[in-house]
Write an enzyme that holds these catalytic residues in place. Sequence first.
Site, short mmCIF file in Angstrom:
data_model
loop_
_atom_site.label_atom_id
_atom_site.label_comp_id
_atom_site.label_asym_id
_atom_site.label_seq_id
_atom_site.Cartn_x
_atom_site.Cartn_y
_atom_site.Cartn_z
N PHE A 114 -9.49 -16.54 -47.66
CA PHE A 114 -9.69 -16.26 -46.42
C PHE A 114 -8.61 -16.57 -45.29
O PHE A 114 -8.22 -17.41 -45.28
CB PHE A 114 -11.12 -16.46 -45.86
CG PHE A 114 -11.71 -15.64 -44.96
CD1 PHE A 114 -12.48 -14.56 -45.15
CD2 PHE A 114 -11.61 -16.21 -43.48
CE1 PHE A 114 -12.82 -13.69 -43.92
CE2 PHE A 114 -12.11 -15.43 -42.33
CZ PHE A 114 -12.53 -14.20 -42.52
N ASP A 154 -15.12 -23.20 -49.86
CA ASP A 154 -15.65 -22.44 -48.90
C ASP A 154 -16.72 -21.50 -49.52
O ASP A 154 -16.52 -20.56 -50.48
CB ASP A 154 -14.50 -21.54 -48.10
CG ASP A 154 -15.02 -20.76 -47.21
OD1 ASP A 154 -16.16 -20.30 -46.99
OD2 ASP A 154 -13.90 -20.49 -46.17
N TYR A 192 -24.13 -16.78 -40.96
CA TYR A 192 -24.49 -15.62 -40.27
C TYR A 192 -24.05 -14.42 -41.02
O TYR A 192 -24.45 -13.25 -41.01
CB TYR A 192 -23.50 -15.19 -39.09
CG TYR A 192 -22.13 -15.39 -39.20
CD1 TYR A 192 -21.28 -14.37 -39.90
CD2 TYR A 192 -21.49 -16.69 -38.82
CE1 TYR A 192 -20.07 -14.70 -39.87
CE2 TYR A 192 -19.96 -16.78 -38.81
CZ TYR A 192 -19.29 -15.78 -39.49
OH TYR A 192 -18.05 -15.95 -39.49
N LYS A 193 -23.83 -14.66 -42.45
CA LYS A 193 -23.60 -13.75 -43.51
C LYS A 193 -25.04 -13.47 -44.46
O LYS A 193 -25.98 -13.04 -43.66
CB LYS A 193 -22.43 -14.08 -44.41
CG LYS A 193 -21.06 -13.88 -43.59
CD LYS A 193 -19.88 -14.34 -44.38
CE LYS A 193 -18.56 -14.23 -43.46
NZ LYS A 193 -17.58 -14.78 -43.90
C1 LIG Z 1 -16.56 -15.18 -42.98
C2 LIG Z 1 -15.71 -16.28 -43.37
C3 LIG Z 1 -15.13 -17.04 -42.52
C4 LIG Z 1 -15.28 -17.03 -41.20
O1 LIG Z 1 -15.25 -18.31 -40.28
P1 LIG Z 1 -15.44 -18.29 -38.94
O2 LIG Z 1 -15.20 -19.56 -38.37
O3 LIG Z 1 -16.95 -18.08 -38.66
O4 LIG Z 1 -15.04 -17.30 -38.11
C5 LIG Z 1 -14.35 -18.31 -43.34
N1 LIG Z 1 -14.01 -18.28 -44.75
C6 LIG Z 1 -14.49 -17.37 -45.35
C7 LIG Z 1 -14.18 -17.31 -46.94
C8 LIG Z 1 -15.17 -16.35 -44.78
O5 LIG Z 1 -15.82 -15.28 -45.63
#
Ligand SMILES: *Cc1c(COP(=O)(O)O)cnc(C)c1O
Length: 418
Positions: A138, A215, A240-241
């Site tokens: 990501f 992650d 939040y997912k």
């Molecule tokens: C959605 C997501 C994030 C988002 O990180 P935020 O700090 O909440 O913006 C990080 N890593 C992965 C793999 C994600 O899918």
Amino acid sequence: MTVTQDTRVDRWRREALRLDAADPLAPFRDEFLLGAAPVTAYLDGNSLGRPLRATATALDAFVHEQWGGRLIRGWTDAWMRWPEDLGDLVGRVALGAAAGRTVVADSTTVLLYKLVRAAVDAAAGTGRDEIVTDTDNFPTDRYVLEGIAAERGLTLRWIETDPAAGVTLEQVRAAVGPRTALATFSHVAYRSGHLADAPGITRAVHEAGGLVLWDLCHSAGSVEIALDDWGVDLAVGCTYKYLNGGPGAPAFAYLNARHHGRLLQPVHGWMGHADPFAMGRGYVPDPGVRQLVSGTPPVVGMVPVRTGVEQLERAGVAAVRAKSVQLTSFALELADDLLVPAGVEVASPRDPARRGGHVTLRRDDFRAVNDRLWDEDVLPDFRAPDGIRLGLAPLSTSFGEVLDGVLALHRIVTGEPS
Ligand SMILES: *Cc1c(COP(=O)(O)O)cnc(C)c1O
């Protein structure tokens, strides 16, 4: 509309009805606030989960009874310990983590920074000066790692991954070695939905003497996770997912108990101090997982996380995963029948054992196609350069909804009615 096509869509409609009728999790869908203006198909629960009706009630109660009623006393009564209390719940329900190893705080990005720094700093002076990750991790993960590598004079060792697949055990085995301080990957790849072999990769990195950070943003609440059993060192993830904690809800961080007091994160705030209200000179880290907290916890933002995780606990992650596999399999069958003949490609693993909770499809014109879907209240998301991601949240998505979304996509890519 041709006769054959009519029959084919009817057959899929009957199949969706059959699957929904047989779905043991179907009643959980009724717990969600489906909105004053219901959409045709919400296929983005992997980016922003839907709110539960219980969340609206819990927030209202929090404002009236706790914030309004307890006022400053709320901190001494309870709120102070919410990062660990909610962390324990998230850990038990979603992560396979014993109590005392998980906190809720900050954002995933910030917690990732803190944990990666803790891991690489612990390896300083040991000759382990490399961080291993993959090119399709990501974006925030890649950027944070690049920043830390620059800041600490470390080398990033990149594993080149196929964006339609994901990082494999063989690739990790080939990349880790005596210079590995930390290896970090997404458990479920945000683009393809590839589910990495987390236990196997964790073992491989440990055999090479490195630490592992997972992650879990796209796996928490959709895939079975056993951090303690797998021996994972560190993990972060979003709430939040699939955990339905709401926009900007705080993230979680896991630190294996064997590292407590040894791996220290670098943002030495008073809330991670062993005795914050002594207000003493100098930072003394809390000996447990609390050290991962830096500043005042985002208490209001934790209220919806708790309702989301409590719902997940009632449903059970095993049942959620079973439905998730059924949902993604159904989406792929529909795609093969209705979309692939129109030049759409599947960019997700075919093997359900290697697939998380979403399916990505691609075609050159999908950026514009996604805009047209949104105009029709069909809400997947677009991921550059040419992917439409169907995020299928098992507790809130019905098979009928998946069919409606794919049929809308079929009408747009073929120009035919359905
Ligand atoms: C959605 C997501 C994030 C988002 O990180 P935020 O700090 O909440 O913006 C990080 N890593 C992965 C793999 C994600 O899918």
